[in-house]
Design a protein around this motif. Structure first.
Motif, PDB file in Angstrom:
ATOM      1  N   ALA A  73      25.307  43.914  16.677  1.00  5.28           N
ATOM      2  CA  ALA A  73      25.573  42.502  16.408  1.00  5.28           C
ATOM      3  C   ALA A  73      25.746  41.756  17.603  1.00  5.28           C
ATOM      4  O   ALA A  73      25.317  40.876  17.890  1.00  5.28           O
ATOM      5  N   LEU A  74      26.370  42.688  18.545  1.00  8.03           N
ATOM      6  CA  LEU A  74      26.650  42.241  20.003  1.00  8.03           C
ATOM      7  C   LEU A  74      25.100  41.609  20.697  1.00  8.03           C
ATOM      8  O   LEU A  74      25.209  40.815  21.060  1.00  8.03           O
ATOM      9  N   VAL A  75      24.406  42.683  20.435  1.00  9.21           N
ATOM     10  CA  VAL A  75      22.806  42.515  21.120  1.00  9.21           C
ATOM     11  C   VAL A  75      22.175  41.383  20.371  1.00  9.21           C
ATOM     12  O   VAL A  75      21.703  40.526  21.169  1.00  9.21           O
ATOM     13  N   LEU A  76      22.466  41.100  19.221  1.00  9.28           N
ATOM     14  CA  LEU A  76      21.788  39.847  18.494  1.00  9.28           C
ATOM     15  C   LEU A  76      22.114  38.673  19.027  1.00  9.28           C
ATOM     16  O   LEU A  76      21.861  37.716  19.247  1.00  9.28           O
ATOM     17  N   ILE A  77      23.559  38.551  19.278  1.00  6.55           N
ATOM     18  CA  ILE A  77      24.321  37.412  19.766  1.00  6.55           C
ATOM     19  C   ILE A  77      23.923  37.319  21.035  1.00  6.55           C
ATOM     20  O   ILE A  77      23.545  36.010  21.640  1.00  6.55           O
ATOM     21  N   LEU A  78      23.763  38.221  21.853  1.00  4.11           N
ATOM     22  CA  LEU A  78      23.606  38.108  23.393  1.00  4.11           C
ATOM     23  C   LEU A  78      21.927  37.533  23.675  1.00  4.11           C
ATOM     24  O   LEU A  78      21.827  36.743  24.480  1.00  4.11           O
ATOM     25  N   PHE A  79      21.045  38.283  22.982  1.00 10.70           N
ATOM     26  CA  PHE A  79      19.710  38.074  22.903  1.00 10.70           C
ATOM     27  C   PHE A  79      18.967  36.935  22.016  1.00 10.70           C
ATOM     28  O   PHE A  79      17.994  36.995  22.052  1.00 10.70           O
ATOM     29  N   ARG A  80      19.980  36.193  21.482  1.00  9.75           N
ATOM     30  CA  ARG A  80      19.388  35.323  20.499  1.00  9.75           C
ATOM     31  C   ARG A  80      18.717  34.374  21.128  1.00  9.75           C
ATOM     32  O   ARG A  80      18.986  33.635  22.232  1.00  9.75           O
ATOM     33  N   ASN A  81      17.600  33.777  20.715  1.00 12.48           N
ATOM     34  CA  ASN A  81      16.772  32.766  21.378  1.00 12.48           C
ATOM     35  C   ASN A  81      17.383  31.507  21.103  1.00 12.48           C
ATOM     36  O   ASN A  81      17.647  30.913  20.087  1.00 12.48           O
TER      37      ASN A  81
END
Length: 114
Positions: free
Chosen positions: A106-114
């Motif tokens: 979830a953290l990775v999705l939030i950080l790398f979301r376009n």
């Protein structure tokens, strides 16, 4: 049986219901891991397969730990010679790893979301 005296109504069935609940949890984790690996493919490319594989491995470890715990508890209920509740180390560690992986994902999705 007198008032206030308690006894187990269905000795052994509680362990079976718990084992079935763990199997449903593992199946959900497996389906979620496959879906996550597939959904993250555009974002991470082939790295998303690693995320899905980690979820599958955690599911396998959880399945094995829950099955081992069920067998030990069932045998303890059949012939009570030792402690009634066997250790839950592998199940607890597997749950912790799954929660950690979900949080990191979830953290990775939030950080790398376009």
């Amino acid at each position: 049986m007198s008032f206030g005296e308690s006894r187990v109504a269905d000795a052994g069935l509680q362990a079976e219901r718990t084992a079935l609940a763990w199997k449903r949890t593992v199946l959900t984790l497996t389906a979620g891991s496959v879906a996550t690996g597939r959904a993250l493919l555009p974002l991470f490319g082939t790295g998303s397969y690693l995320i899905g594989t980690l979820g599958l491995l955690a599911g396998i470890a959880l399945w094995l730990g829950a099955d081992r715990r069920y067998r030990a508890l069932h045998s303890a209920l059949i012939k009570p010679t030792g402690p009634l509740l066997p250790g839950v180390g592998l199940v607890a560690v597997s749950c912790a790893v799954v929660c950690l992986c979900c949080g990191l994902g979830a953290l990775v999705l939030i950080l790398f979301r376009n």
